[in-house]
Motif scaffolding. Sequence first.
Motif, short mmCIF file in Angstrom:
data_model
loop_
_atom_site.label_atom_id
_atom_site.label_comp_id
_atom_site.label_asym_id
_atom_site.label_seq_id
_atom_site.Cartn_x
_atom_site.Cartn_y
_atom_site.Cartn_z
N PHE A 1 -4.87 -15.10 -15.91
CA PHE A 1 -5.29 -15.55 -14.59
C PHE A 1 -4.77 -14.55 -13.56
O PHE A 1 -3.60 -14.18 -13.59
CB PHE A 1 -4.75 -16.95 -14.31
CG PHE A 1 -5.10 -17.95 -15.38
CD1 PHE A 1 -6.18 -18.80 -15.22
CD2 PHE A 1 -4.37 -18.02 -16.56
CE1 PHE A 1 -6.52 -19.72 -16.21
CE2 PHE A 1 -4.69 -18.93 -17.56
CZ PHE A 1 -5.78 -19.77 -17.37
N THR B 1 -9.33 -17.68 -21.67
CA THR B 1 -8.81 -16.48 -22.34
C THR B 1 -7.30 -16.31 -22.16
O THR B 1 -6.72 -15.43 -22.75
CB THR B 1 -9.50 -15.21 -21.80
OG1 THR B 1 -9.18 -15.05 -20.41
CG2 THR B 1 -11.01 -15.32 -21.96
N VAL C 1 -8.42 -20.47 -10.23
CA VAL C 1 -8.96 -19.59 -11.27
C VAL C 1 -9.01 -20.39 -12.56
O VAL C 1 -8.01 -21.00 -12.95
CB VAL C 1 -8.10 -18.32 -11.46
CG1 VAL C 1 -8.65 -17.50 -12.64
CG2 VAL C 1 -8.07 -17.48 -10.19
N SER C 2 -10.16 -20.42 -13.20
CA SER C 2 -10.33 -21.11 -14.48
C SER C 2 -10.58 -20.09 -15.57
O SER C 2 -11.28 -19.10 -15.36
CB SER C 2 -11.51 -22.09 -14.42
OG SER C 2 -11.29 -23.07 -13.44
N SER C 3 -9.99 -20.34 -16.75
CA SER C 3 -10.17 -19.38 -17.84
C SER C 3 -9.80 -20.03 -19.16
O SER C 3 -8.96 -20.92 -19.23
CB SER C 3 -9.28 -18.15 -17.61
OG SER C 3 -9.37 -17.27 -18.71
N LYS D 1 -8.32 -24.25 -22.55
CA LYS D 1 -8.99 -24.05 -21.25
C LYS D 1 -8.08 -24.60 -20.16
O LYS D 1 -7.65 -25.75 -20.22
CB LYS D 1 -10.33 -24.79 -21.24
CG LYS D 1 -11.08 -24.71 -19.90
CD LYS D 1 -11.54 -23.30 -19.61
CE LYS D 1 -12.27 -23.22 -18.27
NZ LYS D 1 -13.54 -24.00 -18.28
#
Length: 234
Positions: A54, A51, A47-49, A37
């Motif tokens: 970004f 996966t 932007v947080s992700s 993460k």
Amino acid sequence: MKKTIFLGLAMLFATLSFAQNNRRSAEVFLEIVNPGKYNVYLDEELVSSATGRFRFYDVYNSTPVLSIIQGNTEILKQRVRVIPEQRLVLSLEGKELITLKQLNIFQNRQYALDDFDGYTGDYNTGIVPPVLPQPDPNYRLLSPEAFQEFYTSYKKCDFDNERVRLINAVSKNASFSSGQSKLILKTFTFDQERLKIAKNLYQTVVDPQNYFTIAETFEFPYYKDEFLKYLEKP
């Protein structure tokens, strides 16, 4: 005289305001191949992700600061250079930031890009793209989520033969990127086995133009040279 100065300033501010409202924007896309993460900042935009991908649209600063944070640890902070009306596609491999592609956002005045690192259709602007080796069309790049699941299982393998078995099982129907391959090969104990798997993965890697970066995973110069000689072959 004062009226002339004020009139000049008013015209200057009007010109600057018009220019700011008509600036051409760029895009910055980032892929992080190491699962986890992350919070990614481009200047002040966050932007947080989990996966690994970004996306930053409407980037007007020509040299924004990219910051990558995992938990409380800042992995990387550096300026990147963007070009108006181009998408800059970056990859974080370890702590190294690599430029994968720079793509024109528009073709024939139409938005031409897919959701990450390619065009939605064929080139139709008269620009002929370079011809690169292509993987078998039956192979597809693992999604970030699928790669996370694979890599979680992969890290649990204690021996090279276990790693090879898992790689072979996945790569039978899927492809890895150069960044993912690099992450995979770093875990091998012996260069001899690392070289063998590096050659196998190259057959279906989705971005062969970046595969030379694998060379730094080899501990001994002999195997590094053998790997580079292999890439030189037509």
